[in-house]
Design a protein around this motif. Structure first.
Motif, mmCIF file in Angstrom:
data_model
loop_
_atom_site.group_PDB
_atom_site.id
_atom_site.type_symbol
_atom_site.label_atom_id
_atom_site.label_comp_id
_atom_site.label_asym_id
_atom_site.label_seq_id
_atom_site.Cartn_x
_atom_site.Cartn_y
_atom_site.Cartn_z
ATOM 1 N N LEU A 125 -10.092 -22.951 32.659
ATOM 2 C CA LEU A 125 -9.279 -21.820 31.957
ATOM 3 C C LEU A 125 -9.462 -21.607 30.524
ATOM 4 O O LEU A 125 -9.408 -22.918 29.693
ATOM 5 C CB LEU A 125 -7.650 -22.467 32.218
ATOM 6 N N TYR A 126 -9.887 -20.608 30.030
ATOM 7 C CA TYR A 126 -10.150 -20.484 28.570
ATOM 8 C C TYR A 126 -8.945 -19.614 27.900
ATOM 9 O O TYR A 126 -7.774 -19.267 28.329
ATOM 10 C CB TYR A 126 -11.285 -19.710 28.438
ATOM 11 N N GLN A 127 -8.889 -19.842 26.517
ATOM 12 C CA GLN A 127 -8.213 -18.938 25.823
ATOM 13 C C GLN A 127 -9.080 -17.738 24.994
ATOM 14 O O GLN A 127 -10.140 -18.195 24.804
ATOM 15 C CB GLN A 127 -7.551 -19.673 24.627
ATOM 16 N N ILE A 171 -4.508 -15.351 23.462
ATOM 17 C CA ILE A 171 -4.046 -15.275 24.726
ATOM 18 C C ILE A 171 -4.470 -16.134 25.830
ATOM 19 O O ILE A 171 -5.788 -16.695 25.630
ATOM 20 C CB ILE A 171 -3.970 -13.832 25.083
ATOM 21 N N ASP A 172 -3.802 -16.842 26.718
ATOM 22 C CA ASP A 172 -4.276 -17.658 27.700
ATOM 23 C C ASP A 172 -4.689 -16.946 28.740
ATOM 24 O O ASP A 172 -3.844 -16.115 29.554
ATOM 25 C CB ASP A 172 -3.108 -18.763 27.765
ATOM 26 N N LEU A 173 -5.873 -17.249 29.465
ATOM 27 C CA LEU A 173 -6.376 -16.679 30.675
ATOM 28 C C LEU A 173 -5.861 -17.611 31.873
ATOM 29 O O LEU A 173 -5.743 -18.776 31.961
ATOM 30 C CB LEU A 173 -7.730 -16.493 30.628
ATOM 31 N N LYS A 174 -5.284 -16.986 32.823
ATOM 32 C CA LYS A 174 -4.535 -17.782 34.093
ATOM 33 C C LYS A 174 -5.581 -17.610 34.944
ATOM 34 O O LYS A 174 -5.127 -18.399 36.123
ATOM 35 C CB LYS A 174 -3.428 -16.763 34.482
ATOM 36 N N THR A 175 -7.009 -17.209 35.004
ATOM 37 C CA THR A 175 -7.753 -17.172 36.185
ATOM 38 C C THR A 175 -9.032 -17.948 35.720
ATOM 39 O O THR A 175 -9.432 -17.541 34.633
ATOM 40 C CB THR A 175 -8.067 -15.712 36.666
ATOM 41 N N LYS A 176 -9.506 -18.558 36.525
ATOM 42 C CA LYS A 176 -10.922 -19.173 36.543
ATOM 43 C C LYS A 176 -12.316 -18.659 37.143
ATOM 44 O O LYS A 176 -13.153 -19.066 36.685
ATOM 45 C CB LYS A 176 -10.775 -20.759 37.050
ATOM 46 N N ILE A 211 -11.824 -10.884 35.015
ATOM 47 C CA ILE A 211 -10.349 -10.659 34.518
ATOM 48 C C ILE A 211 -9.901 -9.506 33.488
ATOM 49 O O ILE A 211 -10.697 -9.452 32.417
ATOM 50 C CB ILE A 211 -10.184 -12.085 33.698
ATOM 51 N N VAL A 252 -7.981 -7.860 31.042
ATOM 52 C CA VAL A 252 -6.770 -8.192 30.206
ATOM 53 C C VAL A 252 -6.076 -6.848 29.590
ATOM 54 O O VAL A 252 -5.238 -6.887 28.831
ATOM 55 C CB VAL A 252 -7.397 -9.242 28.910
#
Length: 281
Positions: free
Chosen positions: A78-80, A93-98, A102, A104
């Motif tokens: 999980l990244y920002q 922002i926080d990414l919710k998927t690995k 994605i 955004v």
């Protein structure tokens, strides 16, 4: 029995070969940066993928003229996503998927206030600085500096394009001048692409694109000037660096730089190699 054993070993070797050649799965992030005040796309915004644990950048890119951007990184974490642009508030922002792609969507950036209320230090530095007559790309702020060469960095700089044959163009034209630390250099006079491929990106500080050349260049009709600012040279003694890389588009490569100075005598050397043709087949 021997045939069964031989077949088992063959299957193991095939599995190992497949495991080595299989591509590493990647995570793709796409989106568009928008000015929240006038609802128009923002170009040249620094977009950084940050590891939330170490707070360090793992990938960096710039948004295009239409505000769109795309980043790729190894999946499974999980990244920002951090957006930095001079004159605007930094946004994270926080990414919710690995895994996978994605989207955004539209990222709204708000203009910052003119009043200075405090000083904040962040781990992400803007890649681009725009001035009246030039654009500067901060190479040291790019997290991929340690694994790429100078030619790879040029592919990221606005107004500069590098085609599949490593031909460098400025604003779509070949009539430009390349300077090293603001001075002409015979090192890049004939085959700049070959020289830049051998120079590790860690050996330079920034790349300047001078869109309005000084008056002394008016008669040459230049589209602009590419100025490579290298790291500070050693006063006495020597230093050097070695880098290796592998890129899915441009193949494997590596480079080495070495600088030595004793008294009035100085020597700089850059060398490197790559297997780009194989990668492009």
């Amino acid at each position: 029995m021997n045939k069964l054993l031989l077949g088992f070993v063959f299957c193991c070797l095939c599995s190992a070969t497949f495991a080595q050649t299989a591509p590493v799965p990647s995570l793709t992030i796409k989106g568009t940066v928008i000015d929240s005040a006038i609802n128009k796309p923002l170009g040249f915004v620094t977009v950084a993928l940050v590891d939330p644990t170490t707070k360090t950048s793992v990938k960096g890119a710039l948004s295009k003229d239409d505000g769109t951007f795309q980043l790729k990184a190894p999946q499974g974490k999980l990244y920002q996503l951090t957006f930095v642009f001079i004159g605007y508030k930094t946004k994270t922002i926080d990414l919710k998927t690995k895994t996978g792609i994605i989207p955004v969507g539209n990222i709204l950036l708000s203009p910052s206030s003119n009043q200075l209320k405090g000083v904040s230090i962040t781990a992400v530095k803007p890649l681009i600085k725009q001035e009246i007559d030039r654009i500067s790309y901060d190479v040291q702020a790019d997290p991929e500096t340690k694994t790429q060469n100078v030619l790879d960095m040029l592919r990221k700089v606005p107004l500069i394009t590098v085609d599949a044959s490593d031909n460098i163009q400025l604003k779509g034209e070949s009539n430009y001048k390349i300077l090293i630390n603001g001075k002409p250099s015979s090192l890049v006079a004939h085959n700049p692409s070959d020289v830049f491929k051998s120079m590790p990106a860690s050996s330079i500080q920034k790349i300047e694109v001078i869109t309005t050349p000084p008056a002394k260049y008016d008669a040459e009709g230049l589209a602009g000037i590419i100025n490579i600012i290298t790291n500070k040279k050693v006063d006495q003694g020597y230093n050097g660096s070695i880098n290796t890389r592998y890129n899915t588009l441009y193949g494997p490569g590596g480079g080495m730089s070495f600088t030595v100075k004793q008294g009035k005598f100085g020597l700089s050397m850059y060398t490197g190699a790559s297997d780009q043709k194989k990668a492009l087949q």
